[in-house]
Design a protein around this motif. Structure first.
Motif, mmCIF file in Angstrom:
data_model
loop_
_atom_site.group_PDB
_atom_site.id
_atom_site.type_symbol
_atom_site.label_atom_id
_atom_site.label_comp_id
_atom_site.label_asym_id
_atom_site.label_seq_id
_atom_site.Cartn_x
_atom_site.Cartn_y
_atom_site.Cartn_z
ATOM 1 N N VAL A 77 42.285 82.851 189.597
ATOM 2 C CA VAL A 77 42.660 84.435 190.080
ATOM 3 C C VAL A 77 43.921 84.215 190.718
ATOM 4 N N GLY A 78 44.627 85.058 190.831
ATOM 5 C CA GLY A 78 46.112 85.401 191.573
ATOM 6 C C GLY A 78 46.412 86.611 191.664
ATOM 7 N N GLY A 79 47.184 86.709 193.153
ATOM 8 C CA GLY A 79 47.026 87.723 193.664
ATOM 9 C C GLY A 79 48.571 88.100 193.557
ATOM 10 N N LEU A 80 49.074 89.358 193.528
ATOM 11 C CA LEU A 80 50.408 89.456 194.011
ATOM 12 C C LEU A 80 50.134 89.274 194.241
ATOM 13 N N HIS A 81 51.600 88.601 194.539
ATOM 14 C CA HIS A 81 52.992 87.986 195.520
ATOM 15 C C HIS A 81 54.279 88.104 195.503
ATOM 16 N N VAL A 82 55.000 87.876 196.390
ATOM 17 C CA VAL A 82 56.665 87.715 195.977
ATOM 18 C C VAL A 82 57.093 86.542 196.563
ATOM 19 N N ARG A 83 56.579 85.720 196.700
ATOM 20 C CA ARG A 83 57.470 84.291 196.662
ATOM 21 C C ARG A 83 56.372 83.162 195.390
ATOM 22 N N SER A 209 58.026 99.738 197.486
ATOM 23 C CA SER A 209 59.154 99.615 197.294
ATOM 24 C C SER A 209 58.543 98.245 196.796
ATOM 25 N N ALA A 210 57.930 97.055 197.754
ATOM 26 C CA ALA A 210 57.807 95.972 196.435
ATOM 27 C C ALA A 210 57.507 95.667 195.504
ATOM 28 N N LEU A 211 56.247 96.583 195.200
ATOM 29 C CA LEU A 211 55.712 96.565 194.253
ATOM 30 C C LEU A 211 56.739 97.119 192.549
ATOM 31 N N GLY A 212 57.706 98.158 192.975
ATOM 32 C CA GLY A 212 59.134 98.809 192.500
ATOM 33 C C GLY A 212 60.153 97.243 191.574
ATOM 34 N N GLU A 253 65.827 85.890 196.599
ATOM 35 C CA GLU A 253 64.165 86.352 197.580
ATOM 36 C C GLU A 253 63.291 86.048 196.420
ATOM 37 N N PHE A 254 63.105 86.288 195.697
ATOM 38 C CA PHE A 254 61.703 85.898 194.030
ATOM 39 C C PHE A 254 61.858 84.396 193.754
ATOM 40 N N ALA A 255 62.516 83.950 193.922
ATOM 41 C CA ALA A 255 62.029 83.186 192.482
ATOM 42 C C ALA A 255 62.587 81.453 193.974
#
Length: 287
Positions: A77-83, A209-212, A253-255
């Motif tokens: 199970v993986g949570g939301l992330h930005v990396r 803002s990060a979710l958007g 930033e994200f990839a």
């Protein structure tokens, strides 16, 4: 790669039952044998990730949280992330993946998605031995019966709505994912920006803002992946970026690399749920 093995490359998807669609984005199943070993990036998205393998464990080389050591998982199970995460296989893998709305986490996983932010956890640590029984049942079925079983399993988990979600939060998250700014959504809900931020971070794991931004990035990534004829500037406009430079910034930033490099390196990944799906047509506040 063992050249005596007949290559197998199966990838199937199905939308969940209609009643589940506000909360379960898509199912995908994959089975690969005798193909070259590969690594790929597990990129940020606005969906929680549930992976249930059917044979070899899922090998996560590195997680979005750099402090979390890599590992192998029968179910994850993986949570939301930005990396990005880095996932590898040696030419053989089989399993099923589910895109789960973060506001379904309390009902399905028993905890708000904020507790999973940037983490990849063994599914049995979240769901207990039930996930092992589910994995055993899935392993002996064909694809159609597997999807039917997932429909029944998620319907059961969602049959008791969580009472801890504030009224209006589903609509607020849907607007943020759709591109509305924090100030606009706060005014529409009657909440302060601070209160909105507290609720969204607790229930999704990301700030508003990060979710958007992650949702916009996810739209762009899917457009790049599935239409090789689109230019980066076209994708930026379609996904909701101000211009191509903002899209490039988000990709870095994200990839961790620019969009053209990512598209050249990444082929279709069985861990990228298709198609691009919105949150559904139901009333999120009914969960």
């Amino acid at each position: 790669m063992d050249e005596t093995v007949q290559p197998v490359d199966e990838y199937v998807t199905r939308a969940p039952a209609r009643a589940l669609r506000p909360w379960v984005g898509a199912y995908s199943g994959y089975r690969q044998r005798g193909i070259p070993p590969v690594r790929h990036l597990g990129l940020p998205s606005p969906w929680l990730t549930v992976v249930i393998t059917l044979d070899d464990p899922l090998h996560v080389v590195s997680h979005p949280d750099a402090q979390q050591p890599g590992g192998r998982y029968d179910a994850l199970v993986g949570g939301l992330h930005v990396r990005p995460a880095v996932i590898a296989h040696g030419g053989r893998q089989s399993g099923m993946q589910v895109a789960l709305h973060p506001l379904a986490a309390r009902s399905v996983l028993g905890a708000p998605a904020g507790e999973l932010a940037a983490l990849d956890l063994p599914a049995d640590a979240v769901l207990g031995s039930e996930v092992d029984r589910l994995r055993d049942r899935l392993s002996v079925l064909d694809w159609g019966a597997r999807f039917d079983l997932l429909d029944r399993w998620f319907t059961d988990r969602l049959s008791t709505p969580s009472t801890d979600l504030p009224a209006g939060l589903g609509t607020a998250c849907r607007r943020l994912v759709g591109g509305d700014g924090v100030a606009t959504v706060a005014r529409a809900t009657g909440w302060s920006a601070r209160h909105l931020t507290t609720l969204v971070r607790r229930e999704t794991g990301l700030s508003p803002s990060a979710l958007g931004r992650v949702a916009r990035f996810d739209r762009a990534r899917r457009l790049l992946q599935h239409d090789a004829g689109l230019r980066v500037s076209d994708v930026a406009a379609l996904a909701g970026h101000c211009d191509a430079s903002h899209l490039v910034r988000d990709f870095r930033e994200f990839a961790g690399l620019p969009p053209t490099t990512w598209r050249a390196q990444e082929f279709r990944s069985v861990h990228d749920t298709d198609p691009l799906l919105a949150a559904g047509s139901g009333d999120d506040d009914e969960l």
